[in-house]
Enzyme design. Structure first.
Site, PDB file in Angstrom:
ATOM      1  N   SER A   1       0.825  -1.199   0.000  1.00 54.59           N
ATOM      2  CA  SER A   1       0.000   0.000   0.000  1.00 54.59           C
ATOM      3  C   SER A   1       0.864   1.256   0.000  1.00 54.59           C
ATOM      4  O   SER A   1       2.083   1.201   0.209  1.00 54.59           O
ATOM      5  CB  SER A   1      -0.901   0.011   1.236  1.00 54.59           C
ATOM      6  OG  SER A   1      -0.101   0.159   2.408  1.00 54.59           O
TER       7      SER A   1
ATOM      8  N   ASP B   1      -1.385  -1.781  -3.922  1.00 56.28           N
ATOM      9  CA  ASP B   1      -2.749  -1.775  -3.399  1.00 56.28           C
ATOM     10  C   ASP B   1      -3.212  -0.334  -3.214  1.00 56.28           C
ATOM     11  O   ASP B   1      -2.540   0.468  -2.575  1.00 56.28           O
ATOM     12  CB  ASP B   1      -2.763  -2.517  -2.059  1.00 56.28           C
ATOM     13  CG  ASP B   1      -4.151  -2.697  -1.495  1.00 56.28           C
ATOM     14  OD1 ASP B   1      -5.106  -2.760  -2.289  1.00 56.28           O
ATOM     15  OD2 ASP B   1      -4.282  -2.792  -0.256  1.00 56.28           O
TER      16      ASP B   1
ATOM     17  N   GLU C   1     -11.402   0.079  -9.644  1.00 60.62           N
ATOM     18  CA  GLU C   1     -12.478  -0.124  -8.679  1.00 60.62           C
ATOM     19  C   GLU C   1     -13.707   0.706  -9.043  1.00 60.62           C
ATOM     20  O   GLU C   1     -13.599   1.862  -9.450  1.00 60.62           O
ATOM     21  CB  GLU C   1     -12.018   0.239  -7.260  1.00 60.62           C
ATOM     22  CG  GLU C   1     -13.094   0.002  -6.197  1.00 60.62           C
ATOM     23  CD  GLU C   1     -12.582   0.093  -4.776  1.00 60.62           C
ATOM     24  OE1 GLU C   1     -13.397   0.400  -3.879  1.00 60.62           O
ATOM     25  OE2 GLU C   1     -11.371  -0.128  -4.540  1.00 60.62           O
TER      26      GLU C   1
ATOM     27  N   ILE D   1      -6.367  -9.600   1.902  1.00 59.75           N
ATOM     28  CA  ILE D   1      -6.306  -9.912   3.334  1.00 59.75           C
ATOM     29  C   ILE D   1      -5.152  -9.137   3.962  1.00 59.75           C
ATOM     30  O   ILE D   1      -4.005  -9.277   3.544  1.00 59.75           O
ATOM     31  CB  ILE D   1      -6.129 -11.425   3.562  1.00 59.75           C
ATOM     32  CG1 ILE D   1      -7.319 -12.190   2.975  1.00 59.75           C
ATOM     33  CG2 ILE D   1      -5.945 -11.734   5.043  1.00 59.75           C
ATOM     34  CD1 ILE D   1      -7.130 -13.686   2.896  1.00 59.75           C
TER      35      ILE D   1
ATOM     36  N   SER E   1      -5.835  -7.198   7.635  1.00 61.97           N
ATOM     37  CA  SER E   1      -6.076  -7.111   9.081  1.00 61.97           C
ATOM     38  C   SER E   1      -5.796  -8.431   9.799  1.00 61.97           C
ATOM     39  O   SER E   1      -5.287  -8.432  10.928  1.00 61.97           O
ATOM     40  CB  SER E   1      -7.515  -6.673   9.359  1.00 61.97           C
ATOM     41  OG  SER E   1      -7.729  -5.349   8.941  1.00 61.97           O
TER      42      SER E   1
END
Length: 322
Positions: free
Chosen positions: A50, A83, A135, A268, A270
């Site tokens: 990220s 990301d 997105e 995935i 967290s």
């Protein structure tokens, strides 16, 4: 094998009714835990970085860690993915800096502007042999550099997806069907309690997913915010000094159902953080005399590895698919 794009991965996943795990990485132990599990389970994997991870660890360090994983785990295909790229410049930096896949997230912009920004990234990426995820729709929740207020969340509109994919040329599409960023994906009042008194979140909007799939046959769909927030690690965090009341994730059986449909990539993050933090908190509480980071990072890495192994085998269905 060298780093690859996700093109072939997604084709096999779509046809095979499984999904590839896209795990966020921030340091060496997380990279090791993920890739060692994938190597042992012979599973393809996407390691994603990220904006926040790049700010924390430095782009070069992260790329080199992933390159080391490629060398240490030679039997599995590995994608290095950006990301939630916030703009063209960030995507370009990652494309130029060795990434094989990028996400441009302009979902918070008006539809026409989202198309314009995404198309610009796609053109540059494809010229450099890199694939692009885009997105439509917005997710709620807070995680890392991704912050969306709950009232701004909106489901993907299936009637928009054909035009969007056609005009942008993107290679995969992240949609919003009720998943959410972070460890607090659902408020308690959104949930019901089962016979054991455990909070059960509302179901994902599979009707939206199925309609998108009909309109985009064979096209890979992505789910963000898909950690399940394992309650054993939430309990561990809370038991050893943490404060995470009402941390709730997406039920794993719903993710498995999505993977059997057109969802080829499930993000995935967290869950990895919970496994690491819970393990470290427990170790510190039980061994107050210890101060060597290797001693508490080793079990943390081992628990990340076991968590990823479980996801590969029991949730994503991609074990043995490398």
């Amino acid at each position: 094998m060298p780093l690859v794009t996700s093109t072939e991965m997604f084709k096999k996943a779509y046809d095979g009714g499984y999904a590839i795990g896209a795990f966020n990485v921030n340091n060496m132990e997380i990279v090791q835990g993920i890739t060692e599990a994938c190597q042992e389970e012979h599973a393809p994997v996407i390691l994603q970085v990220s904006k926040g991870a790049r700010a924390y660890a430095n782009h070069t360090y992260l790329v080199k860690l992933v390159e080391a994983a490629v060398e240490c785990c030679p039997d599995i295909p590995i994608v290095l993915h950006l990301d939630h790229g916030p703009d063209f410049e960030t995507c370009k930096s990652c494309i130029d800096g060795g990434f094989t896949s990028v996400m441009i997230d302009a979902s918070g912009k008006p539809f026409a502007e989202n198309i314009e920004i995404t198309k610009k990234v796609v053109e540059y990426a494809h010229d450099h042999g890199v694939v692009v995820e885009a997105e439509l729709g917005t997710l709620a929740g807070i995680e890392d550099e991704v912050k969306v207020a709950a009232h701004e969340a909106s489901y993907t509109r299936p009637e928009e997806v054909e035009e969007f994919v056609s005009k942008t040329g993107c290679d995969s599409l992240a949609i919003a069907i009720g998943t959410s960023h972070g460890a607090y994906k659902f408020k308690p009042e959104q949930c019901t309690r089962n016979e054991k008194g455990i909070l059960v979140p509302p179901p994902l909007r599979f009707d939206v997913l199925e309609e998108v799939s009909k309109r985009l046959p064979g096209f890979p769909i992505v789910l963000h915010g898909s950690s399940s927030v394992p309650q054993e690690y939430v309990k561990m965090v809370n038991e050893f000094g943490g404060q995470m009341p009402n941390a709730i994730g997406v039920p794993e059986e719903q993710l498995r159902q999505a993977a059997k449909l057109s969802v080829c990539k499930i993000n995935i993050d967290s869950d990895l953080r919970l496994a690491m933090t819970g393990t470290i908190r427990k170790f510190m509480a039980e061994h107050p005399d210890k101060f060597d980071p290797r001693e508490y990072l080793k079990p943390a890495r081992a628990n990340i590895k076991e968590l990823v192994r479980h996801k590969l085998v029991d949730v994503l269905g991609c074990a043995g698919k490398a």
